[in-house]
Structures are given as structure tokens and as C-alpha cells.
Design a protein around this motif. Structure first.
Motif, mmCIF file in Angstrom:
data_model
loop_
_atom_site.group_PDB
_atom_site.id
_atom_site.type_symbol
_atom_site.label_atom_id
_atom_site.label_comp_id
_atom_site.label_asym_id
_atom_site.label_seq_id
_atom_site.Cartn_x
_atom_site.Cartn_y
_atom_site.Cartn_z
ATOM 1 N N ASN A 1 -33.406 13.101 41.262
ATOM 2 C CA ASN A 1 -33.498 12.282 40.044
ATOM 3 C C ASN A 1 -32.999 10.836 40.206
ATOM 4 O O ASN A 1 -32.780 10.141 39.225
ATOM 5 C CB ASN A 1 -32.750 12.958 38.879
ATOM 6 C CG ASN A 1 -33.479 12.781 37.559
ATOM 7 O OD1 ASN A 1 -34.709 12.837 37.525
ATOM 8 N ND2 ASN A 1 -32.766 12.542 36.490
ATOM 9 N N ALA A 2 -32.828 10.385 41.437
ATOM 10 C CA ALA A 2 -32.313 9.018 41.661
ATOM 11 C C ALA A 2 -33.382 7.956 41.415
ATOM 12 O O ALA A 2 -33.068 6.812 41.102
ATOM 13 C CB ALA A 2 -31.786 8.905 43.090
ATOM 14 N N GLY A 3 -34.664 8.336 41.567
ATOM 15 C CA GLY A 3 -35.737 7.360 41.340
ATOM 16 C C GLY A 3 -36.572 7.075 42.583
ATOM 17 O O GLY A 3 -37.271 6.075 42.653
ATOM 18 N N SER B 1 -39.293 8.688 43.820
ATOM 19 C CA SER B 1 -40.739 8.734 43.597
ATOM 20 C C SER B 1 -41.192 7.549 42.744
ATOM 21 O O SER B 1 -42.289 7.029 42.937
ATOM 22 C CB SER B 1 -41.128 10.048 42.920
ATOM 23 O OG SER B 1 -40.733 11.125 43.732
ATOM 24 N N LEU C 1 -45.624 12.638 41.711
ATOM 25 C CA LEU C 1 -44.974 12.984 40.442
ATOM 26 C C LEU C 1 -43.585 12.350 40.331
ATOM 27 O O LEU C 1 -42.745 12.505 41.200
ATOM 28 C CB LEU C 1 -44.843 14.509 40.343
ATOM 29 C CG LEU C 1 -44.068 15.031 39.141
ATOM 30 C CD1 LEU C 1 -44.866 14.857 37.855
ATOM 31 C CD2 LEU C 1 -43.693 16.488 39.341
ATOM 32 N N GLU C 2 -43.374 11.606 39.245
ATOM 33 C CA GLU C 2 -42.017 11.123 38.955
ATOM 34 C C GLU C 2 -41.655 11.647 37.588
ATOM 35 O O GLU C 2 -42.431 11.571 36.650
ATOM 36 C CB GLU C 2 -41.959 9.584 38.992
ATOM 37 C CG GLU C 2 -42.903 8.914 38.012
ATOM 38 C CD GLU C 2 -42.803 7.388 38.011
ATOM 39 O OE1 GLU C 2 -43.298 6.797 38.980
ATOM 40 O OE2 GLU C 2 -42.260 6.837 37.048
ATOM 41 N N LYS C 3 -40.489 12.232 37.458
ATOM 42 C CA LYS C 3 -40.160 12.856 36.193
ATOM 43 C C LYS C 3 -38.658 13.022 36.060
ATOM 44 O O LYS C 3 -37.962 13.223 37.058
ATOM 45 C CB LYS C 3 -40.821 14.241 36.136
ATOM 46 C CG LYS C 3 -41.100 14.676 34.725
ATOM 47 C CD LYS C 3 -42.016 15.859 34.699
ATOM 48 C CE LYS C 3 -42.047 16.400 33.280
ATOM 49 N NZ LYS C 3 -42.709 17.651 33.166
ATOM 50 N N PHE D 1 -35.283 18.089 40.928
ATOM 51 C CA PHE D 1 -36.267 18.497 41.943
ATOM 52 C C PHE D 1 -37.723 18.337 41.494
ATOM 53 O O PHE D 1 -38.501 19.287 41.520
ATOM 54 C CB PHE D 1 -36.033 19.934 42.397
ATOM 55 C CG PHE D 1 -34.651 20.174 42.890
ATOM 56 C CD1 PHE D 1 -34.173 19.469 43.977
ATOM 57 C CD2 PHE D 1 -33.818 21.065 42.255
ATOM 58 C CE1 PHE D 1 -32.888 19.672 44.426
ATOM 59 C CE2 PHE D 1 -32.526 21.277 42.700
ATOM 60 C CZ PHE D 1 -32.066 20.576 43.784
ATOM 61 N N THR E 1 -39.753 16.384 43.089
ATOM 62 C CA THR E 1 -40.492 16.311 44.351
ATOM 63 C C THR E 1 -40.026 17.414 45.295
ATOM 64 O O THR E 1 -38.831 17.548 45.539
ATOM 65 C CB THR E 1 -40.221 14.958 45.046
ATOM 66 O OG1 THR E 1 -40.517 13.918 44.136
ATOM 67 C CG2 THR E 1 -41.067 14.812 46.297
ATOM 68 N N LYS F 1 -31.752 1.857 38.897
ATOM 69 C CA LYS F 1 -31.516 1.965 37.450
ATOM 70 C C LYS F 1 -30.502 0.925 36.977
ATOM 71 O O LYS F 1 -29.702 1.172 36.073
ATOM 72 C CB LYS F 1 -31.093 3.384 37.039
ATOM 73 C CG LYS F 1 -32.042 4.476 37.563
ATOM 74 C CD LYS F 1 -31.899 5.794 36.846
ATOM 75 C CE LYS F 1 -32.671 6.903 37.575
ATOM 76 N NZ LYS F 1 -32.583 8.208 36.948
ATOM 77 N N LEU G 1 -29.956 0.074 33.346
ATOM 78 C CA LEU G 1 -29.143 0.892 32.447
ATOM 79 C C LEU G 1 -27.650 0.597 32.588
ATOM 80 O O LEU G 1 -26.830 1.218 31.932
ATOM 81 C CB LEU G 1 -29.374 2.384 32.744
ATOM 82 C CG LEU G 1 -30.800 2.922 32.609
ATOM 83 C CD1 LEU G 1 -30.850 4.392 33.007
ATOM 84 C CD2 LEU G 1 -31.300 2.747 31.171
#
Ligand code: GTP
Ligand code: MG
Length: 442
Positions: free
Chosen positions: A212-214, A216, A235-237, A241, A243, A330, A333
Motif C-alpha cells: 500500500n505504499a504506492g 503501482s 491494479l492500484e488500490k 496486497f 499486487t 504521499k 498528505l
């Protein structure tokens, strides 16, 4: 009684043991909760214990087991999930004592991987890891399932049960060897693709980091900016996991400094060793990279721990010494304005104390950030570029073509004995075509 609007979910109690060794105990428990939720389980309670040592038979102390049992009864829990990998005998003992299904962090991660796996290879890798995890735990698991279904084995069935167990073991072992064969075929196929990439001499860069770090998102943004076809996206979401497979893309920005970029599976704390092993061949892309982009979710308060986990996992893979750019992502943020910002980083987490990783603060969603990162990548991987002059015979159009593609041509002159090109190219390319090199005064 029927409760409307509620899906039937496992009701789980999470259990953690704080031995004081783990710095971020609370974070680990929070992460366990996200893992349980990602498996569609409803967390109905959390119990922790502080103790200097793991209890050999039950993982937690005997008194604590009673407490969990009572708590589970009041919360109508159906399952108890422990934050650490339990040994086969601990599972067996706990199932007996608690009379509930018992599971652990490894099992949750395996479940998530199993539901997310898309490609045949990822599916086979997860199945292998799962079977290897199950093999020594068959007895406990069988009992665990028995509890769930309300069945119980009587003593008179024991002999039959053991035979059945032995049969199951053999079946599983057989299946594992089949899976490994098929996986090695797929791996050798990938090896052929990689050899083709190696032969092209184009530098290889790999995205690595915590889930989830970014990673993708960065790859997709580069594909958006520098590749033409939409289907090349991955896929980025916002989920753990997203990817599970390695995807490699060719990034060409128009300045003759192309590179391959690989997106890989994200890491997590206490990533089961069996999974790291199962995914080893997919993660080999990382081993062959000239440069790693270590992507960090800078907006996560536990980012330092995530970095340490990533560094450890890279070492475990044997990739601890590959140069890195640390990408603090990020930044949008975190109140960081004016990104991207490039800084010289601290010394290498691993081996070379003299090597310094550059550090970049950016947002994967911001175009200037992605362009800034690409420039930094190119500066590093093409740092050893040299200026040289070559004379290439007219019948070697292929070499002229090669330099047109992979080098910056600064001048060319059509002489009687060939094309004289002034180029800025990779050192390897200059030595590969050494026979055509001209000394400056020629
Ligand atoms: N605000 C913000 N969100 C971002 C940024 N980069 C990525 N995200 C979001 O973070 C989430 C995870 O991004 P992914 O790119 O899927 O992360 P990943 O590292 O590939 O994750 P795994 O595949 O699970 O290892 C997605 O919801 C992204 O939209 C960023 O710079 N800013
Ligand atoms: Mg990803």
C-alpha cells in the motif's frame, strides 16, 4: 433470531503477546486487525498479554487462555487469531482448550494472497505456500475444523484417523512436488524473457516497499506519461496486497535513456517465510535490478518500521546491496509543499557504509513528481555515460540504429569510410563496440 442486514462473517478475537522485543506492538495488532478485515472477518475483541516469554504449549500463559475462552464466549466468537506464527503443537493445544477455530497471522496473509492471486503463477505460488504451511499442522487444523462443524473424533477412531492423516500428508506432498514442477517451468519461461532484457543492455529498475505504499500508482503514472497503450496499466488500490505478480514496463522518455521498470508484490511485517520463498522466482526481478526504488508511505506514522521491514526482506532475498532511491511518497498528505524535493540520503541501510542513497519526497499522483523521479533515475543509471566518437561502416546500419536508440547522438558526419558519430553512451556500449571507437584526434 435473524439479524437483518448482516452478512454471516467469522467473529474473531485477536490475541497478541507483548514480549517487549517488538517495538511497535500496538501497530502490529492494528495491522492484524486490517488483515482480519481484509479476510472478511469481523473483529469482536482484542486481548493482549505482556509476558517476557512465549509459553511453549499455548503461546500465551495458561491463565490467559482461560481469559480468552471466557471472552470468546461472551462475544460469541467463532475463531481466535494470534498475531504470531503458532507452532503446530500450540495450535493443537489451543484448539483443544478453547474449543474454537484457531488461526494466526501467517494464515490470514495466506488467505488474502489466495483471494487476490490473479495469474496462474501467483495462484500456484500461493497454493504451494499454503500446503507447506498446512503440512505440519494437519492434526490441529483437522480438529479446528471439527470444532467448527461440531464434530468430534472419538478414541476408537484414532487408528483410522491416523491412517487418513498419513494419506492426506502424502497427497499434499505429491501435490507440492507437482506444483513446484509447474512453477519451475513458468520460471524458466520468465528467465528467457529476462535474458532478452539483459541482452538489450537496458538498465533495470524495480519498485519495492511495504504493501500500500504506492508502487503501482507510480508505475501507472509513468506508463501514462511515457507509454502509449492504456492496457499496460496495473491494479492500484487502497488495500493490502493489491499486487501479487511482477509486471515489467519499458519506460522511454524520449531522451534515449530508457529503462525497464518492474512493479512487485508488497512486503509486510512478519511476511511468512514460506511466502517469501514461494514468491522467490517472481521477486527475482528485484535481484537483477540495477537500481531499486524503495517506496515509502510517508503519511503513515509507522513508516520507519515499514522501511526496516522492507530492508530486512530485501536482505533475506539477497538484494540488500543494490543501490536504492528512497521515495517518500504521499507527500500531499503530509503538509509537504513544493514537492518533489530531492535530498542526499543517509548512508545505506546495508553493506556499503560509504554509498549514499538519494532521497526524494513526492506524490505518485503528481506529474511533476513523477517527472522529477524519472530524471533522478536516469541520472543514476546513466551516471557512467561517457562521450566518445565512433566510425561505423555503412554496412552496419544496425549499430547506427543501436546508438540512435540507446545513446544521445551529439553529432554525425558522413565520410567516405563510414559514419562518424559523436555520442554520449553507456560505458558498456562503448566497450561493446570498441573496434569502432576513434581517438579524439583521429
Ligand atoms: N494521497 C495519495 N494517495 C496515494 C499516493 N500514491 C498512492 N496513493 C494511494 O495509495 C493506495 C495504494 O496504492 P498502490 O499503488 O496500489 O500501492 P502498492 O504499493 O502498489 O501496494 P501493494 O500492491 O499492495 O503492494 C491507492 O489507493 C493509491 O491511490 C499519493 O501520492 N498520494
Ligand atoms: Mg501494487
Amino acid at each position: 433470531m435473524i439479524e437483518y442486514g448482516q452478512q454471516e462473517q467469522d467473529r474473531v478475537i485477536l490475541v497478541g503477546l507483548d514480549t517487549g522485543e517488538e517495538k511497535e506492538f500496538e501497530h502490529s495488532m492494528e495491522e492484524l486487525k486490517s488483515l482480519a478485515e481484509a479476510c472478511n472477518k469481523k473483529v469482536v475483541g482484542i486481548i493482549t498479554q505482556r509476558a517476557p516469554e512465549i509459553h511453549k504449549a499455548f503461546y500465551i500463559g495458561v491463565g490467559k487462555v482461560e481469559e480468552v475462552k471466557e471472552f470468546a464466549r461472551t462475544r460469541e466468537a467463532t475463531e481466535v487469531v494470534f498475531d504470531n506464527a503458532l507452532s503446530p503443537s500450540q495450535i493443537r493445544n489451543l484448539v483443544k482448550e478453547l474449543d474454537l477455530a484457531v488461526s494466526d497471522r501467517t494464515n490470514l496473509i495466506l488467505d488474502i494472497f489466495a483471494t487476490r492471486a490473479q495469474t496462474r503463477e501467483a495462484k500456484l505460488q500461493v497454493e504451494t505456500a499454503r500446503l507447506k504451511y498446512m503440512l505440519p499442522r494437519l492434526v490441529g487444523m483437522r480438529e479446528s475444523l471439527g470444532r467448527q462443524g461440531g464434530a468430534s473424533g472419538s478414541m476408537s477412531n484414532k487408528g483410522v484417523g491416523e491412517k487418513k492423516l498419513e494419506l492426506d500428508r502424502r497427497k499434499i506432498e505429491h501435490r507440492i512436488s507437482e506444483l513446484e514442477k509447474e512453477l519451475s517451468n513458468i520460471a524458466s519461461n520468465r528467465m528467457t524473457q529476462r535474458k532478452r532484457r539483459d541482452a538489450s543492455n537496458i538498465p533495470q529498475v524495480a519498485l519495492v516497499g511495504y504493501t500500500n505504499a504506492g508502487k503501482s500508482t507510480l508505475l501507472n503514472h509513468m506508463v501514462d506519461l511515457f507509454c502509449k497503450r492504456e492496457e499496460k496499466k496495473v491494479l492500484e488500490k487502497d488495500m493490502l496486497f493489491a499486487t501479487l505478480e511482477t509486471n515489467v514496463r519499458y519506460i522511454e522518455t524520449g531522451n534515449h535513456k530508457p529503462f525497464y521498470l518492474a512493479d512487485t508484490v508488497g512486503f509486510i511485517n512478519k511476511l511468512p517465510h514460506s511466502l517469501v520463498k514461494a514468491f522467490h522466482s517472481t521477486l527475482e526481478e528485484v535481484l537483477y535490478a540495477d537500481l531499486l526504488l524503495h517506496v515509502v508511505d510517508f503519511s503513515d506514522e509507522n513508516y520507519k518500521q515499514h522501511m526496516a521491514v522492507t530492508a530486512d526482506t530485501l536482505r533475506e532475498l539477497g538484494a540488500g546491496d543494490i543501490p536504492q532511491i528512497v521515495v517518500y511518497n504521499k507527500a500531499d498528505l503530509c503538509g509537504v509543499t513544493d514537492f518533489p524535493v530531492v535530498k542526499e540520503g543517509a548512508s545505506f541501510a546495508s553493506g556499503h557504509s560509504d554509498a549514499r542513497n538519494p532521497v526524494i519526497y513526492l506524490s505518485a499522483r503528481d506529474e511533476q513528481s513523477v517527472r522529477g523521479l524519472v530524471r533522478l533515475i536516469q541520472q543514476i543509471i546513466y551516471a557512467k555515460n561517457i562521450d566518445c566518437t565512433l566510425r561505423i561502416p555503412y554496412d552496419r546500419g544496425d549499430i547506427v540504429d543501436y546508438f540512435n536508440r540507446y545513446a544521445t547522438v551529439e553529432g554525425r558526419e558522413y565520410r567516405e569510410d563510414g559514419i562518424v558519430m559523436q555520442v554520449n553512451c553507456r560505458e558498456q556500449d562503448a566497450s561493446k563496440f570498441e573496434m569502432y571507437l576513434l581517438r579524439d584526434d583521429t
